[in-house]
Write a protein that holds these residues in place. Sequence first.
Motif, short mmCIF file in Angstrom:
data_model
loop_
_atom_site.label_atom_id
_atom_site.label_comp_id
_atom_site.label_asym_id
_atom_site.label_seq_id
_atom_site.Cartn_x
_atom_site.Cartn_y
_atom_site.Cartn_z
N GLU A 9 -16.99 -8.79 1.59
CA GLU A 9 -16.54 -7.35 1.05
C GLU A 9 -15.91 -7.53 -0.22
OE1 GLU A 9 -14.15 -5.47 3.67
OE2 GLU A 9 -15.71 -4.91 5.40
N PRO A 10 -16.42 -6.81 -1.42
CA PRO A 10 -15.70 -6.48 -2.69
C PRO A 10 -14.51 -5.71 -2.48
CG PRO A 10 -17.48 -5.03 -2.52
CD PRO A 10 -17.50 -5.84 -1.30
N LEU A 11 -13.48 -6.21 -3.50
CA LEU A 11 -12.27 -5.69 -3.54
C LEU A 11 -12.60 -4.09 -4.24
CD1 LEU A 11 -9.61 -8.25 -4.31
CD2 LEU A 11 -9.60 -6.50 -2.50
N VAL A 12 -11.67 -3.00 -4.09
CA VAL A 12 -12.11 -1.80 -4.67
C VAL A 12 -10.85 -1.30 -5.12
CG1 VAL A 12 -13.21 0.47 -4.32
CG2 VAL A 12 -14.25 -1.16 -3.08
N LEU A 23 -10.17 -11.09 -6.48
CA LEU A 23 -8.93 -10.69 -7.00
C LEU A 23 -8.43 -11.00 -8.27
CD1 LEU A 23 -6.73 -8.42 -6.21
CD2 LEU A 23 -5.35 -10.23 -5.01
N PRO A 24 -8.55 -10.32 -9.26
CA PRO A 24 -8.12 -10.91 -10.71
C PRO A 24 -6.37 -10.89 -10.47
CG PRO A 24 -9.41 -9.14 -10.76
CD PRO A 24 -9.12 -9.02 -9.45
N VAL A 25 -5.81 -11.92 -11.27
CA VAL A 25 -4.37 -11.67 -11.39
C VAL A 25 -3.74 -10.49 -12.08
CG1 VAL A 25 -4.41 -14.47 -11.48
CG2 VAL A 25 -4.30 -13.19 -13.53
N THR A 26 -4.66 -9.84 -12.51
CA THR A 26 -4.09 -8.51 -13.19
C THR A 26 -4.11 -7.29 -12.46
OG1 THR A 26 -6.19 -8.10 -14.33
CG2 THR A 26 -4.75 -9.44 -15.67
N TRP A 27 -4.59 -7.41 -11.28
CA TRP A 27 -4.66 -6.45 -10.25
C TRP A 27 -3.45 -6.24 -9.61
CZ3 TRP A 27 -9.07 -3.98 -7.30
CH2 TRP A 27 -10.41 -3.98 -8.33
N THR A 28 -2.85 -5.06 -9.16
CA THR A 28 -1.83 -4.95 -8.24
C THR A 28 -2.09 -4.51 -6.91
OG1 THR A 28 -0.61 -4.07 -10.12
CG2 THR A 28 0.22 -3.52 -8.12
N CYS A 29 -1.33 -5.06 -5.87
CA CYS A 29 -1.55 -4.74 -4.51
C CYS A 29 -0.23 -4.02 -4.09
CB CYS A 29 -1.82 -6.07 -3.58
SG CYS A 29 -1.79 -5.77 -1.96
N SER A 30 -0.44 -2.83 -3.28
CA SER A 30 0.60 -2.04 -2.71
C SER A 30 0.51 -1.73 -1.35
CB SER A 30 0.66 -0.70 -3.65
OG SER A 30 1.73 0.20 -3.05
N MET A 31 1.55 -1.85 -0.63
CA MET A 31 1.60 -1.51 0.97
C MET A 31 2.25 -0.20 1.10
SD MET A 31 0.55 -3.96 2.77
CE MET A 31 1.02 -3.82 4.37
N GLU A 32 1.32 0.63 1.45
CA GLU A 32 1.49 2.13 1.89
C GLU A 32 1.12 2.16 3.18
OE1 GLU A 32 -0.26 4.50 -1.21
OE2 GLU A 32 0.13 3.17 -2.86
N ASN A 33 2.03 2.69 4.08
CA ASN A 33 1.98 3.30 5.67
C ASN A 33 0.98 2.08 6.21
OD1 ASN A 33 3.07 5.64 5.15
ND2 ASN A 33 0.93 6.46 4.25
N ARG A 36 -2.75 -1.90 2.76
CA ARG A 36 -2.98 -2.53 1.43
C ARG A 36 -3.89 -1.72 0.55
NH1 ARG A 36 -3.46 -8.97 2.31
NH2 ARG A 36 -1.41 -9.32 3.02
N HIS A 37 -3.39 -1.44 -0.58
CA HIS A 37 -4.18 -0.63 -1.54
C HIS A 37 -4.24 -1.63 -2.83
CE1 HIS A 37 -4.13 3.14 0.57
NE2 HIS A 37 -3.07 2.59 1.08
N TYR A 38 -5.21 -1.87 -3.29
CA TYR A 38 -5.42 -2.41 -4.64
C TYR A 38 -5.78 -1.52 -5.73
CZ TYR A 38 -5.79 -6.45 -1.37
OH TYR A 38 -5.66 -7.51 -0.63
N PHE A 39 -5.13 -2.03 -6.94
CA PHE A 39 -5.22 -1.03 -8.17
C PHE A 39 -5.57 -2.03 -9.41
CE2 PHE A 39 -2.21 0.97 -5.52
CZ PHE A 39 -2.77 2.30 -5.33
N CYS A 40 -6.89 -1.77 -10.23
CA CYS A 40 -7.33 -2.51 -11.05
C CYS A 40 -6.13 -2.26 -12.35
CB CYS A 40 -8.39 -1.99 -11.62
SG CYS A 40 -8.25 -0.43 -12.67
N GLU A 41 -6.25 -3.32 -13.35
CA GLU A 41 -5.36 -3.53 -14.29
C GLU A 41 -5.06 -2.02 -15.15
OE1 GLU A 41 -4.65 -6.13 -18.36
OE2 GLU A 41 -6.36 -6.27 -17.49
#
Length: 60
Positions: A9-12, A23-33, A36-41
């Motif tokens: 599965e790709p990251l979205v 996962l690029p090193v410039t992306w951010t991962c956030s734990m919400e409820n 995991r939620h990933y956010f692009c640069e």
Amino acid sequence: MNDARKPEEPLVCARCGTTVEELPVTWTCSMENGARHYFCEACARENIRSIEGRLDSSWW
């Protein structure tokens, strides 16, 4: 990294929908409820103050 995704599965980006295979090193991962939620640069840069303030992405 302990990632719950299946390897094929790709990251979205949870904000804009950008996809990547690894996962690029410039992306951010956030734990919400407990999820995991990933956010692009670009999305992370646009919302860095909210991320650092630990606001859930639904608030930005």
